[in-house]
Design a protein around this motif. Structure first.
Motif, PDB file in Angstrom:
ATOM      1  N   UNK A 265     -74.167 -37.018  19.962  1.00  0.00           N
ATOM      2  CA  UNK A 265     -73.506 -36.747  18.698  1.00  0.00           C
ATOM      3  C   UNK A 265     -73.748 -35.321  18.192  1.00  0.00           C
ATOM      4  N   UNK A 266     -74.574 -34.559  18.894  1.00  0.00           N
ATOM      5  CA  UNK A 266     -74.908 -33.200  18.474  1.00  0.00           C
ATOM      6  C   UNK A 266     -73.792 -32.248  18.876  1.00  0.00           C
ATOM      7  N   UNK A 267     -73.411 -31.367  17.948  1.00  0.00           N
ATOM      8  CA  UNK A 267     -72.402 -30.348  18.251  1.00  0.00           C
ATOM      9  C   UNK A 267     -73.029 -29.315  19.171  1.00  0.00           C
ATOM     10  N   UNK A 268     -72.411 -29.095  20.303  1.00  0.00           N
ATOM     11  CA  UNK A 268     -72.937 -28.159  21.304  1.00  0.00           C
ATOM     12  C   UNK A 268     -72.582 -26.728  20.917  1.00  0.00           C
ATOM     13  N   UNK A 269     -73.525 -25.832  21.111  1.00  0.00           N
ATOM     14  CA  UNK A 269     -73.290 -24.411  20.909  1.00  0.00           C
ATOM     15  C   UNK A 269     -74.040 -23.662  22.006  1.00  0.00           C
ATOM     16  N   UNK A 270     -73.638 -22.439  22.295  1.00  0.00           N
ATOM     17  CA  UNK A 270     -74.357 -21.675  23.316  1.00  0.00           C
ATOM     18  C   UNK A 270     -75.846 -21.519  22.986  1.00  0.00           C
TER      19      UNK A 270
ATOM     20  N   UNK B 244     -78.938 -22.951  25.164  1.00  0.00           N
ATOM     21  CA  UNK B 244     -80.023 -22.073  25.617  1.00  0.00           C
ATOM     22  C   UNK B 244     -81.383 -22.621  25.212  1.00  0.00           C
ATOM     23  N   UNK B 245     -81.476 -23.129  23.981  1.00  0.00           N
ATOM     24  CA  UNK B 245     -82.751 -23.685  23.518  1.00  0.00           C
ATOM     25  C   UNK B 245     -83.121 -24.945  24.300  1.00  0.00           C
ATOM     26  N   UNK B 246     -82.144 -25.781  24.593  1.00  0.00           N
ATOM     27  CA  UNK B 246     -82.407 -26.984  25.389  1.00  0.00           C
ATOM     28  C   UNK B 246     -82.839 -26.619  26.805  1.00  0.00           C
TER      29      UNK B 246
ATOM     30  N   UNK C 293     -72.662  -9.989  16.033  1.00  0.00           N
ATOM     31  CA  UNK C 293     -72.179 -11.195  15.353  1.00  0.00           C
ATOM     32  C   UNK C 293     -71.515 -12.145  16.336  1.00  0.00           C
ATOM     33  N   UNK C 294     -70.751 -11.620  17.275  1.00  0.00           N
ATOM     34  CA  UNK C 294     -70.108 -12.486  18.276  1.00  0.00           C
ATOM     35  C   UNK C 294     -71.149 -13.179  19.153  1.00  0.00           C
ATOM     36  N   UNK C 295     -72.231 -12.493  19.440  1.00  0.00           N
ATOM     37  CA  UNK C 295     -73.256 -13.052  20.316  1.00  0.00           C
ATOM     38  C   UNK C 295     -74.017 -14.197  19.654  1.00  0.00           C
TER      39      UNK C 295
END
Length: 103
Positions: A7-12, A16-18, A98-100
């Protein structure tokens, strides 16, 4: 029933943290099983669980400073601004920084 991870929204950044967490668990497991520990060396099926518990316990202390800095970066490098330019970089918004770091 789906797990909370589904249910977690995935982000880059989250990915990376995972990934970093998985690497840390692997390193912790290897450390717990290191032959250099001699009689204190751990073996068995509980080692991965203990390694994950150790990393999970330490993670908030490691992530908090990182996330605080990323929050500050987002404040300094907004994706939009009144002038359509990054106030820190003075380039068209969103700047490369900001994009990164955008979610």
């Amino acid at each position: 029933m789906s797990g909370w991870r589904d249910q977690v929204r995935r982000s880059p950044l989250g990915e990376d943290l995972e990934q970093a967490h998985m690497y840390a668990v692997g390193a912790a497991a290897a450390g717990l099983q290191d032959a250099g520990l001699g009689a204190l060396r751990l073996t068995g099926s509980a080692v991965p669980l203990l390694a994950d518990a150790a990393v999970t316990s330490a993670t908030p202390f490691l992530r908090a400073p990182l996330l605080a800095r990323l929050s500050r970066v987002r404040l300094l490098h907004p994706t939009t601004s009144a002038t359509d330019r990054c106030p820190t970089c003075d380039v068209p918004a969103p700047c490369p920084t900001a994009r990164e770091v955008q979610p």
